[in-house]
Write a protein that holds these residues in place. Structure first.
Motif, PDB file in Angstrom:
ATOM      1  N   ALA A 278      37.750  41.221  43.853  1.00  0.00           N
ATOM      2  CA  ALA A 278      36.225  41.152  43.520  1.00  0.00           C
ATOM      3  C   ALA A 278      35.789  41.228  42.200  1.00  0.00           C
ATOM      4  O   ALA A 278      36.321  42.141  41.724  1.00  0.00           O
TER       5      ALA A 278
ATOM      6  N   ASP B 156      32.788  32.970  45.929  1.00  0.00           N
ATOM      7  CA  ASP B 156      31.703  33.245  46.307  1.00  0.00           C
ATOM      8  C   ASP B 156      30.540  33.473  45.207  1.00  0.00           C
ATOM      9  O   ASP B 156      29.409  33.625  45.836  1.00  0.00           O
TER      10      ASP B 156
ATOM     11  N   GLY C 264      29.597  36.433  51.818  1.00  0.00           N
ATOM     12  CA  GLY C 264      30.602  36.823  50.850  1.00  0.00           C
ATOM     13  C   GLY C 264      29.863  37.816  49.696  1.00  0.00           C
ATOM     14  O   GLY C 264      30.587  38.423  48.841  1.00  0.00           O
ATOM     15  N   VAL C 265      28.605  37.889  49.525  1.00  0.00           N
ATOM     16  CA  VAL C 265      28.249  38.625  48.539  1.00  0.00           C
ATOM     17  C   VAL C 265      27.362  39.904  48.945  1.00  0.00           C
ATOM     18  O   VAL C 265      26.579  39.734  49.784  1.00  0.00           O
ATOM     19  N   GLU C 266      27.517  41.026  48.083  1.00  0.00           N
ATOM     20  CA  GLU C 266      27.021  42.413  48.638  1.00  0.00           C
ATOM     21  C   GLU C 266      26.376  42.990  47.369  1.00  0.00           C
ATOM     22  O   GLU C 266      26.892  42.647  46.341  1.00  0.00           O
TER      23      GLU C 266
ATOM     24  N   SER D 237      28.669  42.122  44.211  1.00  0.00           N
ATOM     25  CA  SER D 237      30.031  42.272  44.232  1.00  0.00           C
ATOM     26  C   SER D 237      30.610  41.126  44.907  1.00  0.00           C
ATOM     27  O   SER D 237      30.072  40.786  46.185  1.00  0.00           O
ATOM     28  N   CYS D 238      31.697  40.248  44.887  1.00  0.00           N
ATOM     29  CA  CYS D 238      32.037  39.100  45.426  1.00  0.00           C
ATOM     30  C   CYS D 238      33.426  38.682  44.829  1.00  0.00           C
ATOM     31  O   CYS D 238      33.579  39.123  43.797  1.00  0.00           O
TER      32      CYS D 238
END
Length: 226
Positions: A102, A142, A170-172, A137-138
């Motif tokens: 990531a 993504d 998939g992204v945070e 974060s990913c």
């Protein structure tokens, strides 16, 4: 997912400040590539290519393909040193990307439909953009080039927080794991008309106070003479 962009590079063998100065005089930018299982590699890039790329948003938030002959390495820009007052890029740091690990980096926010929102169509309202980018974060596959913020439903008094952002799959946003105090304001729609109207009233009260005090002061002075 963000597009990849190709940057042509050359390997450099000379190290040190003197070698870097010679490179810059010749129209190149010294740089280094590090990370992953490979050793760091010193490279050079034509300044015109770097300067052109640096004028684009994607240069700072996208995966870049560094091409050296037939070899291609996927990297992220991690640092760029500029001349303090000349339009010259002095040095670049690139980090290799592992497709199974990531990434954490900041990506820009693109604001949409502000003009057509209820807040945007109301006079006396200021729409403040508190953030212009956000750390995400990913996995590399993504990675978005930017995140859209749709303001079409924004009303007077609304606050858009980072937790309200619609993130791609998939992204945070890592900060949100640590509680509400890390849920930052992104956009604030604030009514300014009340503050503007209150100011003259306050000034009037301040001006009236000495006038109201004058008769009382005169009466007290008269009593003292008695």
């Amino acid at each position: 997912m963000a597009k990849t962009h190709e940057i042509k590079v050359e390997r450099r063998n000379d190290e040190g400040k003197g070698a870097s100065r010679r490179l810059r005089r010749a129209g190149f930018v010294p740089a280094i590539v590090y990370g992953g299982e490979l050793a760091p590699v010193s490279i050079q890039i034509e300044h015109k290519d770097v300067w052109h790329a640096s004028q684009n948003e994607w240069f700072y938030s996208s995966i870049l393909d560094l091409t050296l002959g037939g070899d291609v390495q996927k990297v992220l820009l991690r640092d760029m040193q500029r001349h303090p007052y000349k339009q010259i890029v002095m040095h670049l740091d690139f980090q290799r990307v592992n497709e199974n690990e990531a990434l954490r980096l900041r990506v820009p926010l693109h604001f949409l439909n502000q003009e057509v929102s209820p807040a945007g169509k109301t006079s006396g309202v200021v729409i403040m953009r508190e953030l212009t980018d956000v750390e995400i974060s990913c996995l590399p596959k993504d990675l978005p080039e930017y995140i859209e913020v749709d303001l079409s439903a924004l009303k007077v008094g609304d606050i858009v927080h980072t937790s309200d952002l619609k993130l791609p799959k998939g992204v945070e946003i890592p900060d949100l794991r640590f509680g509400k105090e890390h849920d930052h304001a992104v956009v604030v729609a604030k009514e300014m008309r009340e503050e503007v109207e209150a100011a003259p009233a306050a000034e009037g009260d301040a001006a009236a106070a000495p006038a109201a005090a004058a008769p009382a002061a005169a009466a007290a002075k008269k009593d003292d003479k008695k």
